[in-house]
Design a protein around this motif. Structure first.
Motif, PDB file in Angstrom:
ATOM      1  N   GLU A 233      -4.156   3.425  -4.715  1.00 24.33           N
ATOM      2  CA  GLU A 233      -4.308   4.389  -3.501  1.00 24.33           C
ATOM      3  C   GLU A 233      -4.290   3.340  -2.049  1.00 24.33           C
ATOM      4  OE1 GLU A 233      -8.881   4.984  -2.043  1.00 24.33           O
ATOM      5  OE2 GLU A 233      -8.464   5.764  -4.216  1.00 24.33           O
ATOM      6  N   PRO A 234      -3.498   3.916  -1.203  1.00 29.26           N
ATOM      7  CA  PRO A 234      -3.060   5.192  -1.073  1.00 29.26           C
ATOM      8  C   PRO A 234      -1.960   5.665  -1.744  1.00 29.26           C
ATOM      9  CG  PRO A 234      -2.400   3.895   0.902  1.00 29.26           C
ATOM     10  CD  PRO A 234      -3.327   3.072   0.182  1.00 29.26           C
ATOM     11  N   TYR A 235      -0.917   4.757  -2.068  1.00 34.56           N
ATOM     12  CA  TYR A 235       0.072   4.836  -3.052  1.00 34.56           C
ATOM     13  C   TYR A 235      -0.460   4.683  -4.182  1.00 34.56           C
ATOM     14  CZ  TYR A 235       4.683   5.167  -5.135  1.00 34.56           C
ATOM     15  OH  TYR A 235       5.922   5.496  -5.875  1.00 34.56           O
TER      16      TYR A 235
ATOM     17  N   ILE B  35       0.634  -1.055  -0.174  1.00 35.37           N
ATOM     18  CA  ILE B  35      -0.033  -0.215  -0.110  1.00 35.37           C
ATOM     19  C   ILE B  35       0.784   1.386  -0.050  1.00 35.37           C
ATOM     20  CG2 ILE B  35      -1.962  -1.148   1.029  1.00 35.37           C
ATOM     21  CD1 ILE B  35      -1.053   0.138   3.782  1.00 35.37           C
ATOM     22  N   TRP B  36       2.173   1.031   0.117  1.00 33.88           N
ATOM     23  CA  TRP B  36       2.806   2.173  -0.082  1.00 33.88           C
ATOM     24  C   TRP B  36       4.655   1.574  -0.126  1.00 33.88           C
ATOM     25  CZ3 TRP B  36       1.114   6.846   0.114  1.00 33.88           C
ATOM     26  CH2 TRP B  36       1.966   8.086   0.294  1.00 33.88           C
ATOM     27  N   ARG B  37       5.577   2.702  -0.902  1.00 37.79           N
ATOM     28  CA  ARG B  37       6.762   2.367  -1.068  1.00 37.79           C
ATOM     29  C   ARG B  37       7.437   3.548  -0.270  1.00 37.79           C
ATOM     30  NH1 ARG B  37       8.160   1.351  -7.125  1.00 37.79           N
ATOM     31  NH2 ARG B  37      10.073   0.852  -6.272  1.00 37.79           N
ATOM     32  N   ARG B  38       8.878   3.371   0.003  1.00 36.22           N
ATOM     33  CA  ARG B  38       9.524   4.352   0.484  1.00 36.22           C
ATOM     34  C   ARG B  38       8.962   4.799   1.828  1.00 36.22           C
ATOM     35  NH1 ARG B  38       8.572   6.079  -4.602  1.00 36.22           N
ATOM     36  NH2 ARG B  38      10.359   5.424  -6.196  1.00 36.22           N
TER      37      ARG B  38
ATOM     38  N   TYR C 109      -0.745  -2.907   9.296  1.00 29.90           N
ATOM     39  CA  TYR C 109       0.045  -2.492   7.988  1.00 29.90           C
ATOM     40  C   TYR C 109       1.461  -2.483   8.130  1.00 29.90           C
ATOM     41  CZ  TYR C 109      -4.872  -0.973   7.117  1.00 29.90           C
ATOM     42  OH  TYR C 109      -6.226  -0.951   6.749  1.00 29.90           O
TER      43      TYR C 109
ATOM     44  N   TRP D 235       8.360   0.356   2.154  1.00 28.52           N
ATOM     45  CA  TRP D 235       7.092  -0.530   1.632  1.00 28.52           C
ATOM     46  C   TRP D 235       6.392  -0.810   2.932  1.00 28.52           C
ATOM     47  CZ3 TRP D 235       6.335  -1.994  -3.134  1.00 28.52           C
ATOM     48  CH2 TRP D 235       7.164  -1.890  -4.158  1.00 28.52           C
TER      49      TRP D 235
ATOM     50  N   ARG E 134       5.558  -2.716   7.905  1.00 28.10           N
ATOM     51  CA  ARG E 134       6.611  -2.081   7.133  1.00 28.10           C
ATOM     52  C   ARG E 134       7.500  -3.387   6.776  1.00 28.10           C
ATOM     53  NH1 ARG E 134       8.862   3.904   8.840  1.00 28.10           N
ATOM     54  NH2 ARG E 134       6.972   4.589   9.070  1.00 28.10           N
TER      55      ARG E 134
END
Length: 248
Positions: A199-201, A144-147, A178, A149, A180
């Motif tokens: 989304e969110p990323y 759901i995100w990177r940088r 969630y 992850w 990391r």
């Protein structure tokens, strides 16, 4: 026109109220993108709403979510004398319950046609042909995100939807909801599929799949994977096609 004045702090609930109780909404967040022609006051983001601006709209009700919105903002609204209905959605059946509760509180039809259709669509869904392996259900990770992850962990609405479609979340039993996770760990995991929402990323064909060169990637719309509202009626078919396409 409904007599209840409503401010929504949750994009999916904004859409649900807008199409089911026309005229009730007087405010919504900057992230409330559906319906596209929604014409109401904008009161900031889901994580940083403008509390004085909300109070100035004199709403009868603010609708929020325990995950998407911050407890201090909800407390500030209540301290200002504003009624706040807080939803909790971590699996599909709860989403249907909360939608009925929200729509009734907003003066709309409690079970509009799209909600009936959504219940039927998910009730009849089967694990998808072309996705399930001979040895069992495909094992996936859902960034759901990177940088850094971050991925879906335990007890999430999106994870429940994928499970109903026949896809197992590799981190479904993680201690965190969630977590990391390093890219090295993700690449080393025995995965059949990477599910990349927008989304969110905002993962795209050029931003995300290249990190998993040996694993098929399914690009999906976050509105179908994480929203609980009118999009639920079409979500099984739309998500299913994306999963099938990744496995071809």
């Amino acid at each position: 026109m409904p007599s209840v004045r409503v401010v929504s702090l949750v994009p999916s609930l904004t859409e649900a109220v807008a199409v089911s109780a026309p005229g009730a909404l007087v405010g919504a967040t900057d992230w409330c993108t559906h319906p596209a022609d929604l014409d109401v006051a904008r009161i900031g983001g889901t994580k940083n709403p403008d509390v004085p601006a909300i109070v100035a709209l004199a709403p009868d009700l603010v609708i929020a979510n325990e995950e998407e919105n911050r407890a201090p903002d909800i407390a500030a609204l209540r301290a200002a004398g504003v009624a706040v209905l807080v939803t909790e959605v971590r699996e599909l059946e709860r989403a249907f319950y909360e939608l009925e509760r929200v729509l009734a509180a907003c003066g709309g039809e409690r079970r509009p046609g799209w909600l009936v259709d959504a219940e039927a669509a998910w009730r009849d869904v089967e694990p998808l042909a072309g996705v399930t392996r001979e040895s069992g259900r495909p094992r996936a990770v859902v960034p759901i995100w990177r940088r850094p992850w971050m991925v879906l962990g335990r007890d999430t609405f999106a994870g429940d939807l994928l499970a109903r479609l026949g896809v197992d979340n590799a981190y479904a039993h993680h201690a965190e909801r969630y977590p990391r996770v390093s890219l090295d760990e993700l690449r080393a995991a025995e995965l059949d599929l990477v599910v990349l929402p927008d989304e969110p990323y905002r993962f795209t064909p050029d931003d995300g799949p290249e990190a998993f060169p040996r694993t098929p990637a399914a690009l999906v719309g976050g509105r179908h994977l994480t929203w609980y509202g009118p999009s639920l009626a079409e979500a099984p078919a739309v998500l299913g096609e994306a999963l099938r396409a990744a496995r071809r």
